[in-house]
Design an enzyme around this catalytic site. Sequence first.
Site, PDB file in Angstrom:
ATOM      1  N   GLY A   1       0.838  -1.197   0.000  1.00  0.00           N
ATOM      2  CA  GLY A   1       0.000   0.000   0.000  1.00  0.00           C
ATOM      3  C   GLY A   1       0.866   1.237   0.000  1.00  0.00           C
ATOM      4  O   GLY A   1       2.059   1.166   0.303  1.00  0.00           O
TER       5      GLY A   1
ATOM      6  N   ASP B   1     -10.437   9.400  10.176  1.00  0.00           N
ATOM      7  CA  ASP B   1     -10.280   9.041   8.762  1.00  0.00           C
ATOM      8  C   ASP B   1     -10.884   7.668   8.480  1.00  0.00           C
ATOM      9  O   ASP B   1     -10.259   6.817   7.858  1.00  0.00           O
ATOM     10  CB  ASP B   1      -8.795   9.091   8.369  1.00  0.00           C
ATOM     11  CG  ASP B   1      -8.610   9.292   6.865  1.00  0.00           C
ATOM     12  OD1 ASP B   1      -9.596   9.641   6.186  1.00  0.00           O
ATOM     13  OD2 ASP B   1      -7.490   9.098   6.368  1.00  0.00           O
TER      14      ASP B   1
ATOM     15  N   GLY C   1       0.588   5.883   0.305  1.00  0.00           N
ATOM     16  CA  GLY C   1      -0.254   7.071   0.496  1.00  0.00           C
ATOM     17  C   GLY C   1       0.634   8.276   0.699  1.00  0.00           C
ATOM     18  O   GLY C   1       1.849   8.182   0.495  1.00  0.00           O
ATOM     19  N   GLY C   2       0.040   9.376   1.091  1.00  0.00           N
ATOM     20  CA  GLY C   2       0.786  10.612   1.258  1.00  0.00           C
ATOM     21  C   GLY C   2       1.915  10.491   2.270  1.00  0.00           C
ATOM     22  O   GLY C   2       2.942  11.137   2.162  1.00  0.00           O
ATOM     23  N   TYR C   3       1.731   9.638   3.276  1.00  0.00           N
ATOM     24  CA  TYR C   3       2.713   9.494   4.342  1.00  0.00           C
ATOM     25  C   TYR C   3       3.920   8.682   3.908  1.00  0.00           C
ATOM     26  O   TYR C   3       4.979   8.766   4.497  1.00  0.00           O
ATOM     27  CB  TYR C   3       2.057   8.764   5.522  1.00  0.00           C
ATOM     28  CG  TYR C   3       1.428   7.461   5.067  1.00  0.00           C
ATOM     29  CD1 TYR C   3       0.095   7.461   4.648  1.00  0.00           C
ATOM     30  CD2 TYR C   3       2.171   6.298   4.961  1.00  0.00           C
ATOM     31  CE1 TYR C   3      -0.472   6.308   4.152  1.00  0.00           C
ATOM     32  CE2 TYR C   3       1.601   5.150   4.464  1.00  0.00           C
ATOM     33  CZ  TYR C   3       0.276   5.161   4.061  1.00  0.00           C
ATOM     34  OH  TYR C   3      -0.274   4.031   3.549  1.00  0.00           O
ATOM     35  N   GLY C   4       3.761   7.802   2.898  1.00  0.00           N
ATOM     36  CA  GLY C   4       4.835   6.904   2.501  1.00  0.00           C
ATOM     37  C   GLY C   4       4.271   5.576   2.035  1.00  0.00           C
ATOM     38  O   GLY C   4       3.167   5.533   1.492  1.00  0.00           O
ATOM     39  N   LYS C   5       5.028   4.493   2.269  1.00  0.00           N
ATOM     40  CA  LYS C   5       4.586   3.199   1.752  1.00  0.00           C
ATOM     41  C   LYS C   5       4.398   2.175   2.882  1.00  0.00           C
ATOM     42  O   LYS C   5       4.983   2.300   3.947  1.00  0.00           O
ATOM     43  CB  LYS C   5       5.622   2.662   0.766  1.00  0.00           C
ATOM     44  CG  LYS C   5       5.770   3.570  -0.459  1.00  0.00           C
ATOM     45  CD  LYS C   5       6.488   2.834  -1.574  1.00  0.00           C
ATOM     46  CE  LYS C   5       6.410   3.612  -2.880  1.00  0.00           C
ATOM     47  NZ  LYS C   5       7.202   4.857  -2.860  1.00  0.00           N
ATOM     48  N   VAL C   6       3.579   1.150   2.585  1.00  0.00           N
ATOM     49  CA  VAL C   6       3.388   0.057   3.527  1.00  0.00           C
ATOM     50  C   VAL C   6       3.945  -1.218   2.908  1.00  0.00           C
ATOM     51  O   VAL C   6       3.652  -1.531   1.746  1.00  0.00           O
ATOM     52  CB  VAL C   6       1.896  -0.149   3.854  1.00  0.00           C
ATOM     53  CG1 VAL C   6       1.733  -1.235   4.910  1.00  0.00           C
ATOM     54  CG2 VAL C   6       1.275   1.147   4.335  1.00  0.00           C
TER      55      VAL C   6
END
Length: 938
Positions: free
Chosen positions: A629, A746, A631-636
Amino acid sequence: MGPRFKVWVLVICIQICVIEAVTNPNDLAALNALKSSWKKLPPNWKGADPCNSSWVGVVCNKTRVTSLKLAGMGLVGTSLSDVTSLSELVKLDLSNNKGLEANLPPSIGNLKNLDTLMLVGCGLYGKIPESIGSLNNLIYIGLNKNSFTGVIPHTIGNLSKLSWLDLSDNKLTGNLPVSTEIESGLDLLLNARHFHLSKNQLSGNIQPQLFSSKMQLLHLVLDQNNFTGAIPNTIGLLLTLKTLRLDRNFLTGPVPERLSNLGNLTELHLSNNLLEGPFPNLTGMVSLNYLDMSNNSFDPTDVPTWFSDQQNLTTLLAERTQLQGRIPSSLFGLRRLESVVLSNNNLSGTLDLGSGYSSNLTLTLNNNSITGFQQEAQYNLNLTLDDNPICRGTGARDDYCTKIQFVIPLDFCFPAVCVSDNINKICQSVNSKLKPYTGTLNFLAVSFSNLQSPVYYESLSASIMSAFNRSNLPVNSVVFCTPSFDLSSHFQVRIQIFPSGQDSFNRTGVSDVSNTLTRQLFLLSPFFRPFTFIHDLYEFEGEKKSSNAGLIVGATMGSLLLVLVICAGIYIFFLKGKVKNAIKNSSPFASWNPDNRSGGVPQLQGAKWVSFEELKKCTNNFSDESIIGSGGYGKVYRGKLTSGELVAIKRAQHGSLQGDQEFKTEIELLSRIHHKNVVSLVGFCYEQGEQILIYEFISNGTLKRNLSGESGIRLDWVRRIKITLDSARGLAYMHELANPPIIHRDIKSTNILLDDKLNAKVADFGISKPVSDIAKGYITTQVKGTMGYMDPEYYMTNQLTEKSDVYSFGIVMLELLTARAPIQHNKHIAGEVKEALGNFQNILDVKLGLASSLGGLQKYVSLAMKCVKETGAERPTMSEVVREIENIMQLATPDPDPESYSTSSIHNSGADKDLYHPYDDDDFDRSRTSVPFETELR
Ligand SMILES: *[C@@H]1O[C@H](CO)[C@@H](O)[C@H](O)[C@H]1NC(C)=O
Ligand SMILES: *[C@@H]1O[C@H](CO)[C@@H](O)[C@H](O)[C@H]1NC(C)=O
Ligand SMILES: *[C@@H]1O[C@H](CO)[C@@H](O)[C@H](O)[C@H]1NC(C)=O
Ligand SMILES: *[C@@H]1O[C@H](CO)[C@@H](O)[C@H](O)[C@H]1NC(C)=O
Ligand SMILES: *[C@@H]1O[C@H](CO)[C@@H](O)[C@H](O)[C@H]1NC(C)=O
Ligand SMILES: *[C@@H]1O[C@H](CO)[C@@H](O)[C@H](O)[C@H]1NC(C)=O
C-alpha cells in the site's frame, strides 16, 4: 590537562566576550530570560551578543533590539513579561505560536516605540491591558484568534496613528468604547482603516457617535457578536468604506436610508439579524459585488428593481426576507452574476432567465411559489427549485427539483495539480522533494461566490507572490486548495507555500512568510479583503543534528562566535569528555533524552522496538515487491519478523516525518489500543532518520478492495452486516473505552481491513486525536480527512467530535450497500441513496440480489442515513449504532439454525463457507446477549 589550563581557556573566552559584546545588557538579559523560560526558540540563540551574531528573529539598531519576529516557531511559554523588557522594540511579531499561553501583561505599556504588535493565533488569554493605550506609535494591532476576555479598553482610542485594529475571534465582551469627556473611544481613531472585531461577544448598541465623516475606514467588520439596537445612520458617513459586515447580531429596526450613500462599498452583509421595515433601497451603492440580506424580518416587498441596476453584482443572498412576486429577468442579465439565493420567500409566477444569463450561474430558489420555468439560453446552470409548485406532482424535473444538497468540500486546487483524495492534499506541483509551509487563509470578505473560477485564485496568487518577491523571500510558488465559505460565510482556503532554492524553509523563512501574510502590507487582489493566516506547525529539517553539533552553526556566523564556540567546545571537551559518548549513543531510545525536551522514554503497552536492520531484511531491503500500500505518508510493506510474525510495515517518507515528540505521542497512543476489531501496533522503529510503525498483518486487505470484487471474495448480505458490526465495535471501543478515548478522523473503506475469517478491523490512526486534546481546545484550523467521508459539520466549523467518525461510518455503510465510491460523477453517495429511497433496487450493489430478500435492509438503510445527518447532534453514538446493527443482524438471520443459513443463502457458495460462517464466530453469539462490545487487554 591540569585544572589551570581549563581556567585559562575559560578566562580567555570571557575576555573576548566582554571586549566584543555590544548588545545592550538590558536587552541581552531579556533575551536570555526568554531563552530560559520559553521552549522551541531557534537553536542558534547562542552566545552573548545577539545583535552581532544574527540570532534568528532578532534585529537590532546598533546595540538595541528593535525587532523581534518569531512567527510560526512553535514557541511554548507562559509569560510575555520578558518581551516587554526589550524597551526599544519597534516591531513585535509572535503570531502563529499556539503554545504561547500567557496574558498580555500591563508592562506592554513600556514599549513606547512599538509600531507593530502582531500576536495573531497564539494562546493568549485574560484582559487586554489598558496600558496598550500608551503606545502612541502603534500603527498595527493584531490580537485576533486568541482567547482574550473582558472589554475593549477605551484607551485604544488614544492611538492616533493606529491604522489596523484586529481583535476578532476572541471572547471579548461589553460595548464598543465611545469617547466621553473623561475617556477616549474608538471614534477618535481618525487614521484607522481597519476595524476587524468579528467573532466576539460584544454587546449593546453600536453608538452613532462612533462614526464620523472624518474617519477613513475601509473595512468595518462586526459580524458574529451580540450587538443590539438599530444600525446607526452615521455609518452612512464612512464614504471610504469598502466592506461592511454587521451580520449575525441582534440588530433591530429599519436599515437607515443614509447607508445607500456608500458608493464605494463592495461587500454588504446584514444577514441574520432582526432587521425590519421595508426592504432597503440601496440604489446608491453602485459598486456592490456581494450582498447578503438573508434572514431578517423586512416587510413583504416585491423583488426590488434596483437589484438589476447593480452592474457589478456577483452574489445576491436574500433568503427568508419576505420577498414576493416575480423575479425580473433583467436581474439575470447582470454580466458578473454568479449566485442568487432567494429561498424561503414568496416568489411566484414563471421563472424567466431571459437570454443573457452568465454561464455557471447558481440559482437557489427553494420553498417559494414558482409555477413555471423558462430558459432561452442553454448555458451551464445550477438551479434548485425544490419545494415550489413546479416541483410538485408529475411534472417535477430531476435537474432542478432535487431534494437535498449535501455539502461536499470542493475538491479543487489552483493550480490544479493534485492527485490524492485527501482534504489536506499536498500538491507536489514543482518538485516532490519540496516541503511546503501550509495553513489556512480566512478572509473577512470576498467579492465573489463562484469557488471554482480560476480568475480569483490567479489574482490572489499574483498578489501574494509579488509580496514575497518584493521582500526577497525564498518562495517558489503557492497553491490554493479546497475553498469554501464557512458557516458564517467567511471565505476560507488552504494555502501551500513552496520553498525555492532549498528543499524546505528554515526558521527565518517561516517567520518571514507568516509575517508577510499577517501584516498584509501589499496590494491584495481586488477580489479579496484582508484575511487571517493560521498556519500548520512546520517541522524544521535537520535542526536536531545542528543543535547537537554547535560547531556547524558557529562556522557560519562570523569570527567572534566561531572563537566563542570553539572555546566553549574545548571547554566542554576538557571538562566533561563526554561529547563523543552523547553523539555515539545509538540505542533506540537515544533521541528521547531530556536534552531534546521530549520527555522520557515512550510508555508503551505491548508494542516493541524493532531494529531497522531487521526490517530491511524482512522486506528484502524495502523492495517494490513487498509493497502492499502507499499514500501521502509513505509506503506500507509486508514482512515477516524473526519471531515469525507476519506484519505490515508503514514507513514514513522523507517530508512526512513528525517531530520526535509527536512520533512518541503517536506510538504511545497506538500501543494503548487493544481490541479485536482494531488493528494493533506490534512495534516501531525510530533510528537513522526513520519513523516506522509495525502493525499486525491483515490477510484479506481493505474492505474497498473486497467490495469491488477484486479479491475474489463474495461478500453476501450477512457478511456485510457482520463487517459493519465489527467495525462499529472497533470504533465504539475507541470512542468510549480506550484510554484516552480517541477520534479516528479518517474512517473509510480503505481503512477497514478484513482478516482471514473476514472479521473486520479498523486501521490507520495516522491522524487520530485523543479526545482529551480536543477537550483542551487543541483544535487546529487544519481540517483533516478524506473527500466524501468528511463530516460536513466538522469541515464547516473545525469542531471535531466523535460524531465526525459516525458520519464517515455512515458513508462506509452506504458503500457496503451500493459498492459505489462516496463521490461519483460529482454526486455524493448520501444524496444518491436519499433520492433512491423509493426505488432502492436501482442503487443496491447488484451482487446483493433482490432488495426484498435482504432481511433488515430497511433498518440498515435508515441507520446509515441517521449516521450521515447534517449535524452531529442528530447522529447516533457508536454504541447506539452497535446495538442497532445487532438487531439488524437478527433480522438478517431469522433462523437460528446455522445449517439452514448456509444452505438457504443464495450467495453463500461452498468455498466461502470455509472462510466464514456466522456461527463459527463466538463473537457473534456474544453479540446476541447484548453486550455491545468488549475490550481485550493484552
Ligand atoms: C536607529 O536608531 C536611531 C536613533 O535611535 C534612528 O535615528 C535610526 O533611524 C534608527 N535606524 C534604523 C534603521 O531604524
Ligand atoms: C451572546 O449571545 C449568545 C447567543 O444568544 C449567548 O449564548 C451568549 O451568552 C451571549 N453573550 C453575551 C456576553 O451576552
Ligand atoms: C471611491 O473609490 C474611488 C476609486 O477607488 C476613489 O477614487 C474615491 O476617492 C473613493 N471615494 C471615496 C469617498 O473614498
Ligand atoms: C430608490 O432610491 C433611488 C435614489 O436613491 C430612487 O431614484 C428610486 O426611486 C428609489 N426606488 C424606490 C423603489 O423607492
Ligand atoms: C465594476 O467593476 C469594474 C471592474 O472591476 C470596475 O472597473 C468598475 O469601476 C466597477 N463599477 C463600479 C460602479 O464600481
Ligand atoms: C463553467 O464551469 C466549467 C466547469 O466547471 C468551466 O470549465 C468553465 O470555465 C466555467 N465557465 C465560466 C465562465 O466560469
